[in-house]
Design a protein around this motif. Sequence first.
Motif, PDB file in Angstrom:
ATOM      1  N   GLU A   1      10.599  10.616  -1.080  1.00 32.22           N
ATOM      2  CA  GLU A   1      10.514  11.280  -2.380  1.00 32.22           C
ATOM      3  C   GLU A   1       9.055  11.354  -2.810  1.00 32.22           C
ATOM      4  OE1 GLU A   1      12.015  10.382  -6.898  1.00 32.22           O
ATOM      5  OE2 GLU A   1      13.238   9.674  -5.244  1.00 32.22           O
ATOM      6  N   ASN A   2       8.619  12.494  -3.292  1.00 29.11           N
ATOM      7  CA  ASN A   2       7.230  12.740  -3.702  1.00 29.11           C
ATOM      8  C   ASN A   2       6.235  12.549  -2.561  1.00 29.11           C
ATOM      9  OD1 ASN A   2       8.032  13.311  -6.353  1.00 29.11           O
ATOM     10  ND2 ASN A   2       7.972  11.146  -6.886  1.00 29.11           N
ATOM     11  N   ASN A   3       6.714  12.563  -1.314  1.00 30.34           N
ATOM     12  CA  ASN A   3       5.872  12.420  -0.116  1.00 30.34           C
ATOM     13  C   ASN A   3       5.104  11.102  -0.053  1.00 30.34           C
ATOM     14  OD1 ASN A   3       6.633  14.916   0.928  1.00 30.34           O
ATOM     15  ND2 ASN A   3       5.072  15.970  -0.261  1.00 30.34           N
ATOM     16  N   GLN A   4       5.602  10.064  -0.721  1.00 30.35           N
ATOM     17  CA  GLN A   4       4.930   8.766  -0.689  1.00 30.35           C
ATOM     18  C   GLN A   4       5.961   7.646  -0.649  1.00 30.35           C
ATOM     19  OE1 GLN A   4       2.483   8.656  -4.185  1.00 30.35           O
ATOM     20  NE2 GLN A   4       0.808   9.691  -3.169  1.00 30.35           N
ATOM     21  N   ARG A   5       5.591   6.558   0.011  1.00 36.27           N
ATOM     22  CA  ARG A   5       6.415   5.353  -0.001  1.00 36.27           C
ATOM     23  C   ARG A   5       5.499   4.143   0.117  1.00 36.27           C
ATOM     24  NH1 ARG A   5       7.471   3.076   5.230  1.00 36.27           N
ATOM     25  NH2 ARG A   5       6.588   4.402   6.855  1.00 36.27           N
ATOM     26  N   TRP A   6       6.034   2.976  -0.213  1.00 34.11           N
ATOM     27  CA  TRP A   6       5.263   1.740  -0.159  1.00 34.11           C
ATOM     28  C   TRP A   6       5.537   0.993   1.141  1.00 34.11           C
ATOM     29  CZ3 TRP A   6       1.552  -0.129  -3.346  1.00 34.11           C
ATOM     30  CH2 TRP A   6       1.388   0.513  -4.553  1.00 34.11           C
ATOM     31  N   ILE A   7       4.493   0.429   1.728  1.00 34.93           N
ATOM     32  CA  ILE A   7       4.619  -0.500   2.847  1.00 34.93           C
ATOM     33  C   ILE A   7       4.212  -1.854   2.299  1.00 34.93           C
ATOM     34  CG2 ILE A   7       3.711  -1.195   5.080  1.00 34.93           C
ATOM     35  CD1 ILE A   7       3.346   1.697   5.772  1.00 34.93           C
ATOM     36  N   ASN A   8       5.065  -2.863   2.491  1.00 31.57           N
ATOM     37  CA  ASN A   8       4.818  -4.207   1.954  1.00 31.57           C
ATOM     38  C   ASN A   8       4.848  -5.246   3.063  1.00 31.57           C
ATOM     39  OD1 ASN A   8       4.846  -3.750  -1.059  1.00 31.57           O
ATOM     40  ND2 ASN A   8       6.751  -2.772  -0.429  1.00 31.57           N
ATOM     41  N   PHE A   9       3.994  -6.248   2.936  1.00 29.70           N
ATOM     42  CA  PHE A   9       3.943  -7.356   3.883  1.00 29.70           C
ATOM     43  C   PHE A   9       3.842  -8.668   3.118  1.00 29.70           C
ATOM     44  CE2 PHE A   9       2.228  -3.877   6.422  1.00 29.70           C
ATOM     45  CZ  PHE A   9       2.942  -4.030   7.606  1.00 29.70           C
ATOM     46  N   ALA A  10       4.505  -9.676   3.657  1.00 30.70           N
ATOM     47  CA  ALA A  10       4.381 -11.030   3.114  1.00 30.70           C
ATOM     48  C   ALA A  10       3.154 -11.684   3.749  1.00 30.70           C
ATOM     49  CB  ALA A  10       5.628 -11.838   3.433  1.00 30.70           C
TER      50      ALA A  10
ATOM     51  N   LYS B   1       0.857  -1.180   0.000  1.00 34.06           N
ATOM     52  CA  LYS B   1       0.000   0.000   0.000  1.00 34.06           C
ATOM     53  C   LYS B   1       0.896   1.234   0.000  1.00 34.06           C
ATOM     54  CE  LYS B   1      -3.862   2.218   2.252  1.00 34.06           C
ATOM     55  NZ  LYS B   1      -5.047   2.032   1.472  1.00 34.06           N
ATOM     56  N   LYS B   2       0.536   2.197  -0.831  1.00 34.19           N
ATOM     57  CA  LYS B   2       1.268   3.454  -0.885  1.00 34.19           C
ATOM     58  C   LYS B   2       0.725   4.360   0.219  1.00 34.19           C
ATOM     59  CE  LYS B   2       2.289   5.002  -4.969  1.00 34.19           C
ATOM     60  NZ  LYS B   2       2.321   5.681  -6.272  1.00 34.19           N
ATOM     61  N   VAL B   3       1.635   4.904   1.026  1.00 28.83           N
ATOM     62  CA  VAL B   3       1.235   5.748   2.146  1.00 28.83           C
ATOM     63  C   VAL B   3       1.960   7.091   2.082  1.00 28.83           C
ATOM     64  CG1 VAL B   3       0.694   3.819   3.674  1.00 28.83           C
ATOM     65  CG2 VAL B   3       2.998   4.779   3.674  1.00 28.83           C
ATOM     66  N   TYR B   4       1.400   8.068   2.758  1.00 27.18           N
ATOM     67  CA  TYR B   4       2.002   9.397   2.829  1.00 27.18           C
ATOM     68  C   TYR B   4       3.198   9.362   3.771  1.00 27.18           C
ATOM     69  CZ  TYR B   4       2.721  14.265   4.088  1.00 27.18           C
ATOM     70  OH  TYR B   4       3.285  15.499   4.325  1.00 27.18           O
ATOM     71  N   ASP B   5       4.301   9.952   3.358  1.00 25.98           N
ATOM     72  CA  ASP B   5       5.497  10.090   4.193  1.00 25.98           C
ATOM     73  C   ASP B   5       6.189  11.380   3.776  1.00 25.98           C
ATOM     74  OD1 ASP B   5       7.922  10.013   5.509  1.00 25.98           O
ATOM     75  OD2 ASP B   5       8.350   7.939   5.001  1.00 25.98           O
ATOM     76  N   LYS B   6       6.146  12.389   4.641  1.00 25.42           N
ATOM     77  CA  LYS B   6       6.690  13.699   4.278  1.00 25.42           C
ATOM     78  C   LYS B   6       8.190  13.653   4.024  1.00 25.42           C
ATOM     79  CE  LYS B   6       7.598  15.399   8.911  1.00 25.42           C
ATOM     80  NZ  LYS B   6       7.440  16.480   9.837  1.00 25.42           N
ATOM     81  N   ASN B   7       8.883  12.623   4.524  1.00 28.79           N
ATOM     82  CA  ASN B   7      10.332  12.506   4.345  1.00 28.79           C
ATOM     83  C   ASN B   7      10.734  11.726   3.093  1.00 28.79           C
ATOM     84  OD1 ASN B   7      10.846  13.913   6.759  1.00 28.79           O
ATOM     85  ND2 ASN B   7      10.461  12.045   7.915  1.00 28.79           N
TER      86      ASN B   7
END
Length: 97
Positions: A44-53, A36-42
């Motif tokens: 790049e582009n204020n977004q990062r992915w969180i992944n789970f197996a 899932k792509k989530v907001y992260d102000k730190n």
Amino acid sequence: MFKVFATDVIVSKGYANQSAVRFSEDGKIVRFRIGKKVYDKNAENNQRWINFAVKGIGPVVERIKKMRLKEGSFIHITGRLDEETWVADQTTGATKS
């Protein structure tokens, strides 16, 4: 262990040209990753992915077969969050989790 409900997550691409959803040879275990792509102000582009197996065992395997999940499928999933630890390097004894 925690009970987890993940909503609007997608089935991630498989590694090294493998299928995104993999079943064991005997058909009793299924494995795939969700993200899932989530907001992260730190980030790049204020977004990062969180992944789970995800690993399914027992009756849930048949349900997943019927769903015909594939890379990019949007799903909602309820499960248990467990952390597994294993020896990643036999020579050094380094572990991963």
